[in-house]
Design a protein around this motif. Sequence first.
Motif, mmCIF file in Angstrom:
data_model
loop_
_atom_site.group_PDB
_atom_site.id
_atom_site.type_symbol
_atom_site.label_atom_id
_atom_site.label_comp_id
_atom_site.label_asym_id
_atom_site.label_seq_id
_atom_site.Cartn_x
_atom_site.Cartn_y
_atom_site.Cartn_z
ATOM 1 N N ASP A 13 0.848 -1.192 0.000
ATOM 2 C CA ASP A 13 0.000 0.000 0.000
ATOM 3 C C ASP A 13 0.883 1.241 0.000
ATOM 4 N N VAL A 14 0.518 2.226 -0.801
ATOM 5 C CA VAL A 14 1.226 3.499 -0.856
ATOM 6 C C VAL A 14 0.444 4.486 -0.001
ATOM 7 N N ILE A 15 1.122 5.098 0.969
ATOM 8 C CA ILE A 15 0.410 5.911 1.951
ATOM 9 C C ILE A 15 1.023 7.307 2.068
ATOM 10 N N SER A 16 0.216 8.232 2.541
ATOM 11 C CA SER A 16 0.651 9.614 2.697
ATOM 12 C C SER A 16 1.632 9.742 3.849
ATOM 13 N N ALA A 17 2.684 10.533 3.621
ATOM 14 C CA ALA A 17 3.678 10.770 4.666
ATOM 15 C C ALA A 17 3.994 12.258 4.796
ATOM 16 N N GLY A 18 3.037 13.102 4.368
ATOM 17 C CA GLY A 18 3.222 14.540 4.447
ATOM 18 C C GLY A 18 3.031 15.198 3.079
ATOM 19 N N ARG A 19 3.217 16.502 3.050
ATOM 20 C CA ARG A 19 3.093 17.254 1.800
ATOM 21 C C ARG A 19 3.929 18.515 1.927
ATOM 22 N N LEU A 20 4.567 18.921 0.812
ATOM 23 C CA LEU A 20 5.492 20.046 0.818
ATOM 24 C C LEU A 20 5.176 21.024 -0.303
ATOM 25 N N THR A 39 9.609 6.919 6.296
ATOM 26 C CA THR A 39 8.617 7.288 7.316
ATOM 27 C C THR A 39 8.131 8.726 7.160
ATOM 28 N N GLY A 40 8.648 9.437 6.166
ATOM 29 C CA GLY A 40 8.096 10.748 5.836
ATOM 30 C C GLY A 40 8.393 11.826 6.858
ATOM 31 N N CYS A 41 7.500 12.792 6.912
ATOM 32 C CA CYS A 41 7.690 13.989 7.732
ATOM 33 C C CYS A 41 7.234 13.769 9.167
ATOM 34 N N ALA A 42 7.952 14.367 10.093
ATOM 35 C CA ALA A 42 7.543 14.352 11.498
ATOM 36 C C ALA A 42 6.296 15.202 11.678
ATOM 37 N N PRO A 43 5.362 14.794 12.547
ATOM 38 C CA PRO A 43 4.169 15.622 12.797
ATOM 39 C C PRO A 43 4.517 17.043 13.214
ATOM 40 N N GLU A 44 5.596 17.193 13.987
ATOM 41 C CA GLU A 44 5.989 18.519 14.466
ATOM 42 C C GLU A 44 6.331 19.480 13.333
ATOM 43 N N ALA A 45 6.786 18.933 12.198
ATOM 44 C CA ALA A 45 7.112 19.791 11.055
ATOM 45 C C ALA A 45 5.863 20.435 10.473
ATOM 46 N N GLY A 46 4.731 19.744 10.565
ATOM 47 C CA GLY A 46 3.477 20.320 10.106
ATOM 48 C C GLY A 46 2.910 21.329 11.073
ATOM 49 N N GLU A 47 3.155 21.124 12.353
ATOM 50 C CA GLU A 47 2.613 22.021 13.385
ATOM 51 C C GLU A 47 3.399 23.329 13.481
ATOM 52 N N ASP A 48 4.724 23.232 13.495
ATOM 53 C CA ASP A 48 5.579 24.418 13.618
ATOM 54 C C ASP A 48 6.842 24.179 12.788
ATOM 55 N N PRO A 49 6.770 24.438 11.480
ATOM 56 C CA PRO A 49 7.887 24.092 10.593
ATOM 57 C C PRO A 49 9.223 24.712 10.979
ATOM 58 N N ILE A 50 9.239 25.986 11.335
ATOM 59 C CA ILE A 50 10.501 26.652 11.660
ATOM 60 C C ILE A 50 11.109 26.067 12.927
ATOM 61 N N ALA A 51 10.287 25.788 13.914
ATOM 62 C CA ALA A 51 10.804 25.212 15.156
ATOM 63 C C ALA A 51 11.420 23.842 14.908
ATOM 64 N N ARG A 52 10.847 23.072 13.998
ATOM 65 C CA ARG A 52 11.340 21.714 13.753
ATOM 66 C C ARG A 52 12.489 21.681 12.747
ATOM 67 N N TRP A 53 12.364 22.419 11.652
ATOM 68 C CA TRP A 53 13.326 22.319 10.555
ATOM 69 C C TRP A 53 14.214 23.545 10.405
ATOM 70 N N ASP A 94 -2.023 13.381 7.931
ATOM 71 C CA ASP A 94 -1.299 12.977 6.724
ATOM 72 C C ASP A 94 0.079 12.409 7.015
ATOM 73 N N THR A 95 0.389 12.153 8.276
ATOM 74 C CA THR A 95 1.679 11.567 8.622
ATOM 75 C C THR A 95 1.559 10.046 8.726
ATOM 76 N N VAL A 96 2.699 9.367 8.639
ATOM 77 C CA VAL A 96 2.708 7.905 8.557
ATOM 78 C C VAL A 96 2.060 7.253 9.771
ATOM 79 N N VAL A 97 2.438 7.680 10.961
ATOM 80 C CA VAL A 97 1.915 7.028 12.171
ATOM 81 C C VAL A 97 0.401 7.173 12.244
ATOM 82 N N ALA A 98 -0.116 8.327 11.814
ATOM 83 C CA ALA A 98 -1.563 8.537 11.813
ATOM 84 C C ALA A 98 -2.269 7.715 10.747
ATOM 85 N N GLN A 99 -1.555 7.364 9.685
ATOM 86 C CA GLN A 99 -2.147 6.605 8.582
ATOM 87 C C GLN A 99 -2.218 5.100 8.867
#
Length: 253
Positions: free
Chosen positions: A4-11, A48-62, A77-82
């Motif tokens: 199965d191909v699953i969502s791991a974030g979006r950029l 495993t794609g993007c960390a959830p924290e990157a979606g919540e606060d991108p500058i703080a994480r990346w 849209d993160t792997v663990v949630a999928q």
Amino acid sequence: MKMDVISAGRLKMRKSIYMPAENKDDMVELPVVSVLLRHPSGNVLFDTGCAPEAGEDPIARWGGLARVMQPIFGLGDTVVAQLPRFGLGADDIDVVICSHLHPDHCGCNAAFARATVIAHRAELAAARAEDGPRQGYLPQEWDIPQGYEEIEGEKDLFGDNRIVLVPMPGHSPGLTAARVELNRDGTFLLASDAAPMMCHVDETRAPKNSWDIGLATNALAEIRAEKDRGTTVICGHDDAQWQELRARKEGFR
């Protein structure tokens, strides 16, 4: 075996990084793709794609990288949630294959504490180098407590030629693809950023964000040859392909 191909974030990124002829101010939205493989010997996750924290606060994480590679996804849209969609949780994953260690591909590695996490030795060396963070290797994403199983050449994951890891350096020093053999749907190549979009395969043209343009072009030529032999190539960030894949509810077998 089922895939199965699953969502791991979006950029969102500058389109000209991938398509040099485009206006440098134009942006493109990119899916981040992870692949779940349910093999008789264990459950395998490719990236495993993007960390959830990157979606919540991108500058703080990346940090500043989030201005170049802008996360535009929610927690769902993160792997663990999928994984619950497939009746699984993080502890049900036995093996994680890291195509490479850029933050949009390994951000959830730490969530899979029970899994064996595999990465190429050259990729780990690049991440651990003094200038690793400046090259886009963020320790908060790749440096995990459970550590890594390091590989160098090809690796037949379960010894039956169903999942074979294939080094394809170029986008990064240790980028690793996976060749997957399914009974019903045939051969697949999980190419990750060795083939970010199908246009790069068809034109054998490496994008600007390649670590080594020559090696990246060689990898694309190899991938194009695979495609010409009938292999289905799953790209790392091709939105048109992603829309087709996500509409396929039954997965691949």
